[in-house]
Write an enzyme that holds these catalytic residues in place. Sequence first.
Site, PDB file in Angstrom:
ATOM      1  N   ASP A  21       0.883  -1.164   0.000  1.00 13.38           N
ATOM      2  CA  ASP A  21       0.000   0.000   0.000  1.00 13.38           C
ATOM      3  C   ASP A  21       0.922   1.215   0.000  1.00 13.38           C
ATOM      4  O   ASP A  21       1.483   1.577   1.035  1.00 13.38           O
ATOM      5  CB  ASP A  21      -0.889  -0.048   1.261  1.00 13.38           C
ATOM      6  N   LYS A  83       2.899  11.048  -3.334  1.00 11.74           N
ATOM      7  CA  LYS A  83       1.794  10.413  -4.048  1.00 11.74           C
ATOM      8  C   LYS A  83       0.895  11.449  -4.736  1.00 11.74           C
ATOM      9  O   LYS A  83       0.340  11.185  -5.801  1.00 11.74           O
ATOM     10  CB  LYS A  83       0.979   9.586  -3.054  1.00 11.74           C
ATOM     11  N   GLU A 183      -7.299   0.660  -4.376  1.00 14.31           N
ATOM     12  CA  GLU A 183      -7.324   0.539  -2.909  1.00 14.31           C
ATOM     13  C   GLU A 183      -8.665   0.002  -2.386  1.00 14.31           C
ATOM     14  O   GLU A 183      -8.672  -0.907  -1.549  1.00 14.31           O
ATOM     15  CB  GLU A 183      -6.970   1.886  -2.270  1.00 14.31           C
ATOM     16  N   ASP A 205     -12.983   5.627   2.890  1.00 19.70           N
ATOM     17  CA  ASP A 205     -11.571   5.680   3.290  1.00 19.70           C
ATOM     18  C   ASP A 205     -11.221   7.092   3.765  1.00 19.70           C
ATOM     19  O   ASP A 205     -11.058   8.003   2.951  1.00 19.70           O
ATOM     20  CB  ASP A 205     -10.707   5.261   2.086  1.00 19.70           C
TER      21      ASP A 205
HETATM   22 MG    MG Z   1      -4.599   5.239   3.085  1.00 23.32          MG
END
Ligand code: MG
Length: 622
Positions: A21, A83, A183, A205
Amino acid sequence: MGFLQLNVLNQIEPLAAVGIDLGTTNSLVAVWENGRPKVVHPEGDNGYVPSAVYFPADGAPIVGKEARERAVFDPEHTIFSVKRFMGRGVTDVAEDLKGVPFKAHSGKNGVIEFDVRGRKLTPQEISALILEKCGEVAARATGGRALQKAVITVPAYFDDAQRQATRDAARLAGIEVLRIVNEPTAASLAYGLDQKKQGHVAVYDLGGGTFDVSILAIEDGVFRVLSTNGDTHLGGDDFDRCLVGAALTELSHSVDPRKLDDPAFRQALRLAAEKCKIELSTYPEAEMHIQIPDSNVQWRRRFTRREFEVLTKVLVERTLHSCRRALADAKLEPSQIDEVVLVGGVTRMPAVRAAVQQFFGREPHTKLNPDEVVALGAAVQAHVLSGGTRDVLLMDVTPLSLGLETVGGAVAKVILRNSTIPCQATEGFTTYVDNQTAIDFNVLQGERELAADCRSLGRFRLSGIPPMPAGLARVAVRFHIDANGLLTVTAKEQSTGVTARIEVQPQNGLSDADVQRMLANAYEHAKDDFAARRAAELVTEIGTMLRATEKGLAEAKPQLDRETILDIEDAMKNARNACEGRDARELQRARDAFEKATLPLAAVLMDNFAKKALTGKVIGEV
Ligand code: MG
Ligand code: ADP
């Protein structure tokens, strides 16, 4: 003493492929171990790899925890949140660039380049350094095997350029990408939702700095993203800021405002706020405390959970607004969502859970660690793609009851279904016939009442029991399931200590669907099963009575009248017949009649026994 090792664990260890991840704040690596995914940690701490890279004046770049610590003192030379810049052009992320202390410009093909100590580095190169670090963590945890293959997760909204940038980063790090997985899909995989034939999943999330909601459709175990929504600048940090704001307002009444502007103080205040926030997820009250700059005074303030919830209510409402839009884009009503999955540290807040539950009208999945669930799902996918099977349940409860076959074919359940593991339970057993020196155990899994309807996980024998009358031996059978789901059954005869054991993997080979089927079967047959179980018990009981009666008749026949003997023999015949038929009611009737018929015999035997005992005593006293 018999130690029986059954080779029921013949699983082939697949290639070491891991799940990564690659996060905005933290990156996590998960490996497949003992039939389930597991997050591995950097040496010497139980945290994750902070997605930060520090460039010292000389020497190699430093990645992870140390880099994040350096960021406080040397922010210009530490790159974080990379990211946000993956696969983007400078104009796309102008706002984000304003918020970071390091410099960047547009390189060739519009790719962003960071300027650090005269070096030009792309987001791909920075991410490659983070991935390399993840590789090291994985290698250390898997006994030095170098990481070669990985499944890497990206947000569902990542476009082709962003996904390609992630692939390039992996290539630079020398890692073969088995697959780039969304994800929310990974989070759903971690909960085993791919085992469903169809349905709709909402993945909520709420991380450190971003909020994403994704609506997925499951079609024959394959996930399709129907819509995504969210806010790239809404996360746990904003919740911290609410507390920081409240603190600053109160402090400004008593402390010189210039002191409150000190960057080190602000950083400390932010950390104190985060700590308080995290505590409020567990406790109804928490204290925030901080040293006032240039003084020995500690500022302390208790916040109640309720107070914090009021301060942050608008933030939670913003996430729900995104959920509403995501549903509208997917053309679904909240009631059409079958599963809700929570991801991200902030979803530990009770108010967030409650809001999500109320919005979707169903209880969200929360059993797995919300920080780790994406990495765990990536490891599941990596395991499957490298040839492993996914027939294993990812639950930390026993999906079906575990027990032993008793004489007559009934089941004695020792560990009930849905027990959380690790767990253990002990049951006592005994011998069934006189001078029995061994007991055979059949370890069973299932909800049905008869051994024949359950799944046998393995058999083993305890031998070396000293000869003694039936029912006197005391055998303790202990079931123990460890954290990996490995079941060990140990049988021990108490007077001699002889022991036998077996190890089995109870979930091995059972899919979710199998479990559902077995449960459905159990409910469907509950009534029949109960009768069948009772029948089995009666057959056993009658067996014991028959043997005892034969023994008794051999001894006391001359003392009984002809009528009684005929009655007993009749009752024995009926009882034997009933045992053949296995009808519970018939058996019950035969047993009761049998008992009645043998009452005179029992009286004679008791009498004889008392006389013998008395005689023995007299002799003993002489
Ligand atoms: Mg996360
Ligand atoms: P990201 O995916 O952005 O890296 P995470 O999913 O790791 O973020 O979530 C980090 C956020 O979760 C931080 O803001 C952290 O303070 C918050 N957090 C962690 N544990 C808790 C908790 N028990 N209660 C509330 N917030 C928490």
